[in-house]
Motif scaffolding. Structure first.
Motif, PDB file in Angstrom:
ATOM      1  N   SER A  14       0.807  -1.297   0.005  1.00 36.54           N
ATOM      2  CA  SER A  14      -0.022   0.057   0.066  1.00 36.54           C
ATOM      3  C   SER A  14       0.876   1.312  -0.067  1.00 36.54           C
ATOM      4  O   SER A  14       0.323   2.324  -0.411  1.00 36.54           O
ATOM      5  N   ALA A  15       2.111   1.243   0.444  1.00 35.76           N
ATOM      6  CA  ALA A  15       3.008   2.456   0.392  1.00 35.76           C
ATOM      7  C   ALA A  15       3.161   3.250  -1.078  1.00 35.76           C
ATOM      8  O   ALA A  15       3.542   4.207  -1.209  1.00 35.76           O
ATOM      9  N   VAL A  16       2.747   2.364  -2.227  1.00 33.01           N
ATOM     10  CA  VAL A  16       2.852   3.041  -3.594  1.00 33.01           C
ATOM     11  C   VAL A  16       1.284   3.707  -3.821  1.00 33.01           C
ATOM     12  O   VAL A  16       1.467   4.101  -5.018  1.00 33.01           O
ATOM     13  N   ASP A  17       0.600   3.427  -3.086  1.00 33.61           N
ATOM     14  CA  ASP A  17      -0.797   3.912  -3.498  1.00 33.61           C
ATOM     15  C   ASP A  17      -0.746   5.459  -3.807  1.00 33.61           C
ATOM     16  O   ASP A  17      -1.445   5.850  -4.917  1.00 33.61           O
ATOM     17  N   PRO A  19       1.660   7.636  -4.543  1.00 36.90           N
ATOM     18  CA  PRO A  19       2.518   8.119  -5.721  1.00 36.90           C
ATOM     19  C   PRO A  19       1.758   7.415  -6.951  1.00 36.90           C
ATOM     20  O   PRO A  19       1.868   8.240  -7.953  1.00 36.90           O
ATOM     21  N   VAL A  20       1.591   6.196  -6.971  1.00 39.68           N
ATOM     22  CA  VAL A  20       1.064   5.649  -8.322  1.00 39.68           C
ATOM     23  C   VAL A  20      -0.161   6.259  -8.858  1.00 39.68           C
ATOM     24  O   VAL A  20      -0.553   6.637  -9.793  1.00 39.68           O
ATOM     25  N   GLY A  21      -1.066   6.630  -7.824  1.00 44.60           N
ATOM     26  CA  GLY A  21      -2.235   7.429  -8.036  1.00 44.60           C
ATOM     27  C   GLY A  21      -1.887   8.873  -8.652  1.00 44.60           C
ATOM     28  O   GLY A  21      -2.687   9.383  -9.674  1.00 44.60           O
ATOM     29  N   LYS A  22      -0.971   9.530  -8.122  1.00 44.80           N
ATOM     30  CA  LYS A  22      -0.663  10.797  -8.514  1.00 44.80           C
ATOM     31  C   LYS A  22       0.013  10.794  -9.991  1.00 44.80           C
ATOM     32  O   LYS A  22      -0.579  11.528 -10.876  1.00 44.80           O
ATOM     33  N   VAL A  23       0.822   9.634 -10.156  1.00 45.66           N
ATOM     34  CA  VAL A  23       1.246   9.567 -11.486  1.00 45.66           C
ATOM     35  C   VAL A  23       0.221   9.061 -12.466  1.00 45.66           C
ATOM     36  O   VAL A  23       0.085   9.786 -13.685  1.00 45.66           O
ATOM     37  N   ALA A  24      -0.573   8.183 -12.196  1.00 43.52           N
ATOM     38  CA  ALA A  24      -1.965   7.859 -13.152  1.00 43.52           C
ATOM     39  C   ALA A  24      -2.427   9.063 -13.440  1.00 43.52           C
ATOM     40  O   ALA A  24      -3.040   9.204 -14.591  1.00 43.52           O
ATOM     41  N   GLU A  25      -3.049   9.655 -12.412  1.00 45.49           N
ATOM     42  CA  GLU A  25      -3.876  11.052 -12.635  1.00 45.49           C
ATOM     43  C   GLU A  25      -2.955  12.202 -13.494  1.00 45.49           C
ATOM     44  O   GLU A  25      -3.713  12.581 -14.386  1.00 45.49           O
ATOM     45  N   THR A 105      -7.168  -1.196  -7.466  1.00 49.61           N
ATOM     46  CA  THR A 105      -5.998  -0.857  -6.538  1.00 49.61           C
ATOM     47  C   THR A 105      -4.790  -2.049  -6.669  1.00 49.61           C
ATOM     48  O   THR A 105      -3.728  -1.590  -6.448  1.00 49.61           O
ATOM     49  N   ARG A 106      -5.159  -3.232  -6.482  1.00 49.36           N
ATOM     50  CA  ARG A 106      -4.282  -4.415  -6.692  1.00 49.36           C
ATOM     51  C   ARG A 106      -3.315  -4.095  -7.964  1.00 49.36           C
ATOM     52  O   ARG A 106      -2.060  -4.293  -7.914  1.00 49.36           O
ATOM     53  N   SER A 107      -4.097  -3.900  -9.122  1.00 46.76           N
ATOM     54  CA  SER A 107      -3.412  -3.648 -10.474  1.00 46.76           C
ATOM     55  C   SER A 107      -2.466  -2.486 -10.197  1.00 46.76           C
ATOM     56  O   SER A 107      -1.156  -2.526 -10.625  1.00 46.76           O
ATOM     57  N   ARG A 108      -2.840  -1.460  -9.666  1.00 49.67           N
ATOM     58  CA  ARG A 108      -2.138  -0.345  -9.679  1.00 49.67           C
ATOM     59  C   ARG A 108      -0.780  -0.432  -8.811  1.00 49.67           C
ATOM     60  O   ARG A 108       0.203  -0.017  -9.305  1.00 49.67           O
ATOM     61  N   ARG A 109      -0.977  -1.328  -7.700  1.00 51.69           N
ATOM     62  CA  ARG A 109       0.293  -1.653  -6.824  1.00 51.69           C
ATOM     63  C   ARG A 109       1.127  -2.479  -7.811  1.00 51.69           C
ATOM     64  O   ARG A 109       2.201  -2.153  -7.626  1.00 51.69           O
TER      65      ARG A 109
END
Length: 174
Positions: A14-17, A19-25, A105-109
């Motif tokens: 979950s630590a990547v949630d 940063p990956v959300g910001k990058v994806a957005e 969420t799992r796929s994004r992680r």
């Protein structure tokens, strides 16, 4: 099987949630509905183009290892390492656009960890190329071995993302 457990564990990082959300957005907003988006996602092909482009650096770096260990040809190994590096930007661009389409969420992680291990691999191959250019062949080989290890982990994560989690599978791109 330990590999399967490790891949499943990647789904829980979950630590990547954030940063990956910001990058994806950010990527999604930058390219959504544009010609760049259609080209990078593979609209012209009917399916994602990222899986096609990743074969170039993987193939070049694997062949570089063969040049080192089978043919003892450091010049060819250096050149192939450079070819793989030249293809990284295209693979990264298409990968980021694909990442921006993931909503689960799992796929994004797993996608974030896939991207991170690919970044480590690319840095290792860049170090290998630099060492080889300076004539430090043994150091270049060592960096390549680390790059191959990271590339293998990244490939396992990418495979898990596609085949176990179904990200991008069975999806036609408009």
């Amino acid at each position: 099987m330990i590999t399967k457990r490790l891949l499943r564990a990647a789904e829980s990082v979950s630590a990547v949630d954030g940063p990956v959300g910001k990058v994806a957005e950010t990527v999604g907003k930058a390219v959504a509905g544009t010609a760049v988006d259609r080209v990078l996602r593979g609209s012209w092909l009917g399916h994602p183009v990222h899986p096609l482009l990743i074969t170039a650096p993987i193939g070049a770096w694997t062949c570089a290892a063969a040049a080192d260990f089978v043919f003892d040809d450091p010049v060819t190994a250096r050149r192939l390492t450079g070819v793989g590096l030249a293809m990284v930007p295209a693979a990264v661009a298409t990968g980021l656009v694909e990442l921006s389409t993931l909503t689960e969420t799992r796929s994004r992680r797993v996608g974030a960890l896939h991207a991170a291990t690919n970044a480590v691999s690319s840095v290792c191959f860049l170090a290998s190329y630099a060492k080889r250019r300076r004539g430090a062949h043994s150091a270049g080989v060592a960096w390549s071995l680390l790059g191959l290890l990271a590339m293998s982990a990244a490939g396992a994560l990418g495979g898990h993302l596609s085949y176990a989690l179904g990200a991008g599978v069975g999806r036609e791109v408009d």
